[in-house]
Design a protein around this motif. Structure first.
Motif, PDB file in Angstrom:
ATOM      1  N   MET A 419     -61.439 -84.845 -57.605  1.00 21.68           N
ATOM      2  CA  MET A 419     -60.179 -84.760 -57.155  1.00 21.68           C
ATOM      3  C   MET A 419     -59.967 -84.368 -55.472  1.00 21.68           C
ATOM      4  O   MET A 419     -59.082 -84.666 -54.951  1.00 21.68           O
ATOM      5  CB  MET A 419     -59.345 -83.992 -57.866  1.00 21.68           C
ATOM      6  CG  MET A 419     -59.141 -84.167 -59.407  1.00 21.68           C
ATOM      7  SD  MET A 419     -58.294 -85.699 -59.827  1.00 21.68           S
ATOM      8  CE  MET A 419     -56.465 -85.348 -59.120  1.00 21.68           C
ATOM      9  N   LYS A 420     -61.289 -83.871 -54.981  1.00 21.18           N
ATOM     10  CA  LYS A 420     -61.142 -83.327 -53.858  1.00 21.18           C
ATOM     11  C   LYS A 420     -60.202 -82.473 -53.418  1.00 21.18           C
ATOM     12  O   LYS A 420     -59.482 -82.468 -52.426  1.00 21.18           O
ATOM     13  CB  LYS A 420     -61.275 -84.612 -52.552  1.00 21.18           C
ATOM     14  CG  LYS A 420     -62.342 -85.469 -52.935  1.00 21.18           C
ATOM     15  CD  LYS A 420     -62.754 -86.446 -51.650  1.00 21.18           C
ATOM     16  CE  LYS A 420     -63.848 -87.198 -51.884  1.00 21.18           C
ATOM     17  NZ  LYS A 420     -64.782 -86.889 -52.844  1.00 21.18           N
ATOM     18  N   MET A 421     -59.852 -81.771 -54.473  1.00 18.41           N
ATOM     19  CA  MET A 421     -58.583 -80.704 -54.307  1.00 18.41           C
ATOM     20  C   MET A 421     -59.108 -79.132 -54.783  1.00 18.41           C
ATOM     21  O   MET A 421     -60.007 -79.120 -55.532  1.00 18.41           O
ATOM     22  CB  MET A 421     -57.866 -81.357 -55.313  1.00 18.41           C
ATOM     23  CG  MET A 421     -57.009 -80.362 -56.125  1.00 18.41           C
ATOM     24  SD  MET A 421     -55.998 -81.383 -57.275  1.00 18.41           S
ATOM     25  CE  MET A 421     -54.478 -81.168 -56.741  1.00 18.41           C
ATOM     26  N   SER A 422     -58.604 -78.271 -53.858  1.00 17.79           N
ATOM     27  CA  SER A 422     -58.915 -76.959 -54.088  1.00 17.79           C
ATOM     28  C   SER A 422     -58.023 -76.701 -55.560  1.00 17.79           C
ATOM     29  O   SER A 422     -56.649 -76.860 -55.252  1.00 17.79           O
ATOM     30  CB  SER A 422     -58.536 -76.102 -53.051  1.00 17.79           C
ATOM     31  OG  SER A 422     -58.407 -74.729 -53.514  1.00 17.79           O
ATOM     32  N   TYR A 423     -58.579 -76.030 -56.364  1.00 18.14           N
ATOM     33  CA  TYR A 423     -57.840 -75.460 -57.490  1.00 18.14           C
ATOM     34  C   TYR A 423     -57.033 -74.007 -57.324  1.00 18.14           C
ATOM     35  O   TYR A 423     -56.479 -73.422 -58.012  1.00 18.14           O
ATOM     36  CB  TYR A 423     -58.487 -75.481 -58.999  1.00 18.14           C
ATOM     37  CG  TYR A 423     -58.672 -76.980 -59.351  1.00 18.14           C
ATOM     38  CD1 TYR A 423     -57.689 -77.882 -59.774  1.00 18.14           C
ATOM     39  CD2 TYR A 423     -60.119 -77.283 -59.190  1.00 18.14           C
ATOM     40  CE1 TYR A 423     -57.800 -79.045 -59.919  1.00 18.14           C
ATOM     41  CE2 TYR A 423     -60.272 -78.859 -59.770  1.00 18.14           C
ATOM     42  CZ  TYR A 423     -59.014 -79.696 -59.907  1.00 18.14           C
ATOM     43  OH  TYR A 423     -59.346 -80.890 -60.326  1.00 18.14           O
ATOM     44  N   LEU A 424     -57.604 -73.513 -56.208  1.00 19.65           N
ATOM     45  CA  LEU A 424     -56.887 -72.199 -55.603  1.00 19.65           C
ATOM     46  C   LEU A 424     -56.007 -72.536 -54.614  1.00 19.65           C
ATOM     47  O   LEU A 424     -56.307 -72.868 -53.405  1.00 19.65           O
ATOM     48  CB  LEU A 424     -58.116 -71.356 -54.883  1.00 19.65           C
ATOM     49  CG  LEU A 424     -57.842 -70.288 -54.354  1.00 19.65           C
ATOM     50  CD1 LEU A 424     -57.450 -69.077 -55.635  1.00 19.65           C
ATOM     51  CD2 LEU A 424     -58.932 -69.512 -53.377  1.00 19.65           C
ATOM     52  N   VAL A 425     -54.618 -72.216 -55.041  1.00 22.47           N
ATOM     53  CA  VAL A 425     -53.379 -72.561 -54.443  1.00 22.47           C
ATOM     54  C   VAL A 425     -53.605 -71.721 -52.950  1.00 22.47           C
ATOM     55  O   VAL A 425     -53.876 -70.548 -52.992  1.00 22.47           O
ATOM     56  CB  VAL A 425     -52.175 -72.228 -55.151  1.00 22.47           C
ATOM     57  CG1 VAL A 425     -50.912 -72.455 -54.173  1.00 22.47           C
ATOM     58  CG2 VAL A 425     -52.050 -72.850 -56.291  1.00 22.47           C
ATOM     59  N   GLY A 426     -53.336 -72.603 -51.780  1.00 22.57           N
ATOM     60  CA  GLY A 426     -53.407 -72.154 -50.720  1.00 22.57           C
ATOM     61  C   GLY A 426     -54.639 -72.172 -50.058  1.00 22.57           C
ATOM     62  O   GLY A 426     -54.611 -72.054 -48.581  1.00 22.57           O
ATOM     63  N   PHE A 427     -55.738 -72.413 -50.691  1.00 24.57           N
ATOM     64  CA  PHE A 427     -57.067 -72.698 -49.940  1.00 24.57           C
ATOM     65  C   PHE A 427     -57.257 -74.161 -49.530  1.00 24.57           C
ATOM     66  O   PHE A 427     -57.150 -74.998 -50.360  1.00 24.57           O
ATOM     67  CB  PHE A 427     -57.982 -72.274 -50.787  1.00 24.57           C
ATOM     68  CG  PHE A 427     -59.184 -72.110 -50.085  1.00 24.57           C
ATOM     69  CD1 PHE A 427     -59.806 -71.175 -49.316  1.00 24.57           C
ATOM     70  CD2 PHE A 427     -60.126 -73.275 -50.302  1.00 24.57           C
ATOM     71  CE1 PHE A 427     -61.133 -71.468 -48.656  1.00 24.57           C
ATOM     72  CE2 PHE A 427     -61.625 -73.413 -49.833  1.00 24.57           C
ATOM     73  CZ  PHE A 427     -62.093 -72.612 -48.893  1.00 24.57           C
ATOM     74  N   GLY A 428     -57.619 -74.575 -48.184  1.00 23.49           N
ATOM     75  CA  GLY A 428     -58.097 -75.929 -47.817  1.00 23.49           C
ATOM     76  C   GLY A 428     -56.704 -76.750 -47.522  1.00 23.49           C
ATOM     77  O   GLY A 428     -55.714 -76.116 -47.845  1.00 23.49           O
TER      78      GLY A 428
END
Ligand SMILES: *[C@@H]1O[C@H](CO)[C@@H](O)[C@H](O)[C@H]1NC(C)=O
Ligand SMILES: *[C@@H]1O[C@H](CO)[C@@H](O)[C@H](O)[C@H]1NC(C)=O
Ligand SMILES: *[C@@H]1O[C@H](CO)[C@@H](O)[C@H](O)[C@H]1NC(C)=O
Ligand SMILES: *[C@@H]1O[C@H](CO)[C@@H](O)[C@H](O)[C@H]1NC(C)=O
Length: 519
Positions: A419-428
């Motif tokens: 997903m090229k997505m961080s699952y940690l909100v606010g990171f990346g």
């Protein structure tokens, strides 16, 4: 659900040149920096990234805090639940909301505290290096203050504030809650050994954290921890059998694991042989499930106890550590570790195609982050004790293999995924924007009542408030993720997810060794 495109502005020639130059400079810098970290081995990952992520992850605890927020740093949070506990004339205003809702569930809340304590004890120096030790201790104390108050007499423990049905029938900010906040307790007639023992583990581990800085407070924690352990051990029952109502959310499958876990913490806290005898004697035979690797979670503390007890066989004095039963705990911890290393012949097949540990659809990330935390801790026990190999069915692995595993899980969570997505909100620059979290979804200047807030659940707009540091439930087995506010299965963060990721990232911010003794 619609996917928002992040805007990118146009650029002109000179700008491109600057970007290219900056890129080259960065690459050179990265190589040099890698050199200064020593071997340049993949086992180091990217400490700067983990340190940045740690600072973000720690903030979720602030978002979850209930009570009077004197030093509040979150602009959209304020005082809430100030009267919690008043029906029993106790102060349960502190503590943390469990997830996207406003329940205080004692069982997972205590577990959050235990894991956070553990992370501080193993990696306090690393947290300090990232400026995160004080925030971690403050958040821990916010929970332990609550837990102490929730235990007013020896055999009474309040294990819940709020009625889950009523609470889940509302969608508004915690600051605007008006519903009754009933209390639920366990006691000698309706016991709960699991929740009482977990609370004991939380307070015993926190005792070690605060011992050097606040002896009055830490003694209080230890006193409650000891009493709660006696209560848990003497009146043996599963809390969700005593109180069937709690089965809907945090149904417990047994209390044996929590009894062993609490006794292990009490041994570390007090050094008293009775606690070692407890885990190595009959209770070990009954509950330890030696030889069978399992998943560490809010319901299953066995892998945690196995690793924590291995600490004694790695670093303890000879007369204590030479026990057959302790050896069985360590062997079982090794079996857990062998299951995690992808190249081992006993490697678990519970993984996504790209290597994320994946065990359950609900809150999928809890298992990979919990496992990776244990792996980095165990790898540091090996390093610090100069244990050069871990044997898995004849194949030998090194501490660095465990660390590499932990790094793959952390990197996946932080964006190295399909997903090229961080699952940690606010990171990346890409992370979930529709987190299932009431407070984050309601604009700070709105004060809807219980029911009129549902329009914010239904809204197509991203959350107006960023739940910074939230670790969401995470991807499906096929590694897709649906960023929708009503998708609580994938999009709801929890405090215990935060405790795991904080522990994991703290272990990765520097090449590590651990203290040989918590005392
Ligand atoms: C003991 O706990 C049960 C279950 O929560 C509760 O119904 C009961 O009232 C409690 N007993 C006392 C004396 O408060
Ligand atoms: C809770 O767990 C018990 C024991 O594992 C099980 O028998 C029961 O069906 C579970 N309850 C729910 C609602 O899942
Ligand atoms: C959200 O999900 C719940 C449970 O799946 C469902 O009952 C409810 O109708 C959904 N609400 C919206 C707004 O989609
Ligand atoms: C991935 O799995 C989920 C849950 O099983 C399913 O709903 C979804 O359609 C799958 N997506 C793809 C792209 O296969």
């Amino acid at each position: 659900m619609k996917q928002r495109k992040r805007s990118s502005s146009g650029c002109c020639g000179w700008f491109l040149v600057i970007i290219v130059l900056a890129g080259i400079a960065f690459a050179v810098f990265a190589v040099l920096k890698h050199k200064t970290w020593g071997s340049g081995s993949p086992a180091l990952g990217d400490p700067k990234k983990y340190s940045d992520a740690l600072k973000i992850a720690m903030q979720f605890f602030d978002i979850q805090k209930s009570g009077k927020l004197d030093e509040n740093q979150i602009p959209w949070r304020g005082d809430s639940a100030l009267k919690d506990g008043s029906e029993a004339k106790i102060d349960l205003s502190k503590g943390m909301y469990d997830a996207g809702d406003h329940m205080k569930f004692g069982f997972p809340m205590a577990f959050t505290a235990t894991v956070l304590s553990w992370a501080i004890l193993e990696y306090g120096d690393q947290m300090n290096g990232a400026g995160q030790l004080e925030p971690a201790r403050n958040s821990l104390k916010w929970i332990t203050d609550y837990l102490v108050n929730s235990h007013p007499t020896a055999n009474v423990l309040y294990i819940q504030v709020g009625n889950a049905k009523v609470d889940h029938g509302c969608w508004n900010r915690p600051e605007d809650m008006k519903e009754a906040r009933p209390l639920t307790q366990v006691n000698a007639s309706y016991p709960g050994s699991d929740v009482a023992a977990e609370t004991s583990a939380a307070l015993a581990s926190a005792y070690l954290v605060f011992k050097s800085t606040d002896s009055t407070y830490s003694s209080l924690l230890l006193k409650h921890a000891v009493q709660l352990f006696q209560f848990a051990d003497k009146y043996r029952e599963v809390y969700s059998i005593s109180i069937p109502d709690v089965q809907t959310y945090y149904n417990s499958t047994g209390y044996g694991d929590e009894l062993l876990w609490a006794a292990s913490w009490l041994y570390h806290a007090t050094g008293e042989a009775t606690y070692i005898d407890y885990v190595t004697g009959e209770n070990g035979d009954d509950f330890a499930n030696w030889g069978s690797p399992t998943w560490f979670s809010w319901d299953n503390k066995l892998p945690g106890a196995q690793v924590l007890l291995s600490r004694i066989s790695f670093f303890g004095s000879k007369e204590v550590s030479n026990s057959d039963a302790l050896d069985k705990y360590r062997k079982t911890a090794e079996a857990v570790m062998c299951g995690l290393i992808p190249k081992s012949s006993s490697a678990t097949s519970s993984r996504t195609e790209n290597g994320l540990i994946w065990v359950s659809e609900w809150n999928a990330l809890q298992h990979p982050v919990a496992s990776a935390f244990l792996a980095v801790v165990y790898s540091d026990y090996m390093l610090t004790s100069r244990t050069d190999k871990l044997s898995c069915d004849g194949d030998n692995f090194k501490a660095s293999d465990l660390r590499e595993f932990a790094i793959t899980q952390a990197n996946y969570v932080l964006g190295n995924n399909p997903m090229k997505m961080s699952y940690l909100v606010g990171f990346g620059n890409k992370y979930p924007e529709y987190v299932h979290h009431r407070g984050a979804s309601v604009p700070g200047d709105e004060n809807p009542g219980c029911k009129d807030g549902f329009k914010w659940l239904d809204s197509d707009d991203p959350n107006p408030n960023v739940a910074t540091g939230a670790l969401v439930g995470g991807p499906f087995l096929n590694e897709s993720y649906v960023d929708s506010r009503n998708n609580s299965m994938q999009g709801e963060p929890t405090t215990y997810n935060s405790a795991f990721i904080v522990g994991l990232l703290s272990g990765l911010v520097a090449t590590s060794s651990v203290v040989q003794s918590f005392a």
